[in-house]
Design an enzyme around this catalytic site. Structure first.
Site, mmCIF file in Angstrom:
data_model
loop_
_atom_site.group_PDB
_atom_site.id
_atom_site.type_symbol
_atom_site.label_atom_id
_atom_site.label_comp_id
_atom_site.label_asym_id
_atom_site.label_seq_id
_atom_site.Cartn_x
_atom_site.Cartn_y
_atom_site.Cartn_z
ATOM 1 N N LYS A 174 0.811 -1.224 0.000
ATOM 2 C CA LYS A 174 0.000 0.000 0.000
ATOM 3 C C LYS A 174 0.843 1.272 0.000
ATOM 4 O O LYS A 174 0.419 2.297 -0.534
ATOM 5 C CB LYS A 174 -0.963 0.015 1.192
ATOM 6 C CG LYS A 174 -2.140 -0.934 1.053
ATOM 7 C CD LYS A 174 -3.098 -0.726 2.217
ATOM 8 C CE LYS A 174 -4.317 -1.602 2.080
ATOM 9 N NZ LYS A 174 -5.344 -1.269 3.075
ATOM 10 N N ASP A 200 -10.134 3.881 2.163
ATOM 11 C CA ASP A 200 -10.406 3.388 3.527
ATOM 12 C C ASP A 200 -11.174 4.403 4.384
ATOM 13 O O ASP A 200 -11.991 4.018 5.216
ATOM 14 C CB ASP A 200 -9.102 3.003 4.237
ATOM 15 C CG ASP A 200 -8.538 1.696 3.692
ATOM 16 O OD1 ASP A 200 -9.331 0.864 3.212
ATOM 17 O OD2 ASP A 200 -7.307 1.517 3.726
#
Ligand code: ATR
Length: 278
Positions: free
Chosen positions: A68, A104
């Site tokens: 990520k 997110d």
């Protein structure tokens, strides 16, 4: 949508990913001719994967552990949300360039909005447990919703202090959680406590406000010890599976042009998968 839009999730390892079930469900529901695969990509393979994406093999991808952060160096443009989170989980191609964002925070907020409507009305005191990568995005989300006080409790106090120095909020010792719970209107667990194979997170809710909303981002198991204790006390709860489902929707929309819904039927598919693997 292009006739055969291919998408995937990249990670190392990748076999555990449930994203293909989520996106596969939405592709079928919307009768789209695209696909979503699991793609095992190592750190050394990131650059070659991005080249394949740039050349048109895929229209986009999700990025998971451990890439990520590392993926950012291979992208042409990263938006403000991902830059501030220091992590990208969604990428897409546009005109031969690759873009990255982080969904997110949207996943966190949408999950609470759907499952605990009005959770941010008081915008009072939020108590966040943990100070790792997940906590960073969550602090940003809480600030966007106007929380006046954001308390961060972490096993290693220095990590909580370092996090609030860049993200705002107030670091408190782990031992102060019971005291902080007396005023908190939202509690979010971002630590790995409660996850299968880890110690449970034991919180005593007897002194908590009755309007406290409790959110665990752990989703295996779905009902963690924390959520069990909170429900037992009659508190409103949002689980980590909700966040997983809601963070997937913006990526699907980017790639396929349709904003999909998180339905009970989709949730049941993932619950069955998680429970089947126990
Ligand atoms: P992520 O990026 O998913 O947030 P992470 O960066 O590894 O994962 O963060 C894990 C968080 O869980 C940290 O806040 C960690 O606390 P430390 O800063 O003290 O390491 C917390 N954590 C992990 N194991 C824990 C435990 N047994 N008790 C309390 N907190 C724990």
């Amino acid at each position: 949508m292009k006739a055969q839009s291919r998408t995937c999730v990249i990670g190392d390892p990748i076999s555990h990913s449930r994203s293909p079930i989520i996106h596969g469900y939405w592709l079928r529901q919307h009768e789209l001719a695209g696909s979503y695969e699991k793609c095992h990509v190592t750190a050394e393979g990131l650059s070659a994967f991005c080249e394949r994406l740039r050349e048109g093999e895929y229209v986009g991808a999700n990025v998971t552990i451990p890439h990520k952060h590392a993926i950012i160096a291979h992208l042409d443009e990263v938006d403000q949300t991902a830059t501030s989170a220091g992590a990208v989980n969604t990428i897409w191609r546009d005109g031969g360039r690759i873009f990255g964002t982080n969904t997110d925070i949207i996943g966190f907020l949408d999950n609470l909005d759907h499952n605990c409507p009005g959770w941010d009305h008081a915008a009072g005191t939020a108590l966040v447990l943990g100070a790792g990568g997940a906590a960073r995005g969550i602090l940003t989300g809480l600030r966007q919703r106007g929380f006046e006080r954001i308390l961060v409790a972490n096993r290693t106090f220095a990590n909580a202090r370092a996090l609030v120095a860049t993200r705002g909020g107030e670091a408190i010792p782990w031992s102060d959680i019971p005291q902080a719970l007396k005023k908190a209107t939202v509690l979010v667990n971002t630590t790995s406590l409660g996850m299968n194979g880890h110690n449970p997170l034991e919180i005593d809710f007897s002194a908590a406000r009755s309007d406290l909303v409790v959110n665990d981002i752990v989703y295996v198991p779905i009902k963690t010890r924390l959520l069990e204790a909170a429900s037992h006390r009659g508190l409103r709860c949002a689980d980590g599976l909700g966040m997983l489902l809601h963070q997937a929707a913006p990526g699907f929309e980017k790639w396929f042009g349709v904003r999909p819904q998180v339905t009970e039927e989709l949730r049941a598919l993932i619950v069955a998968d998680i429970e089947g693997h126990r």
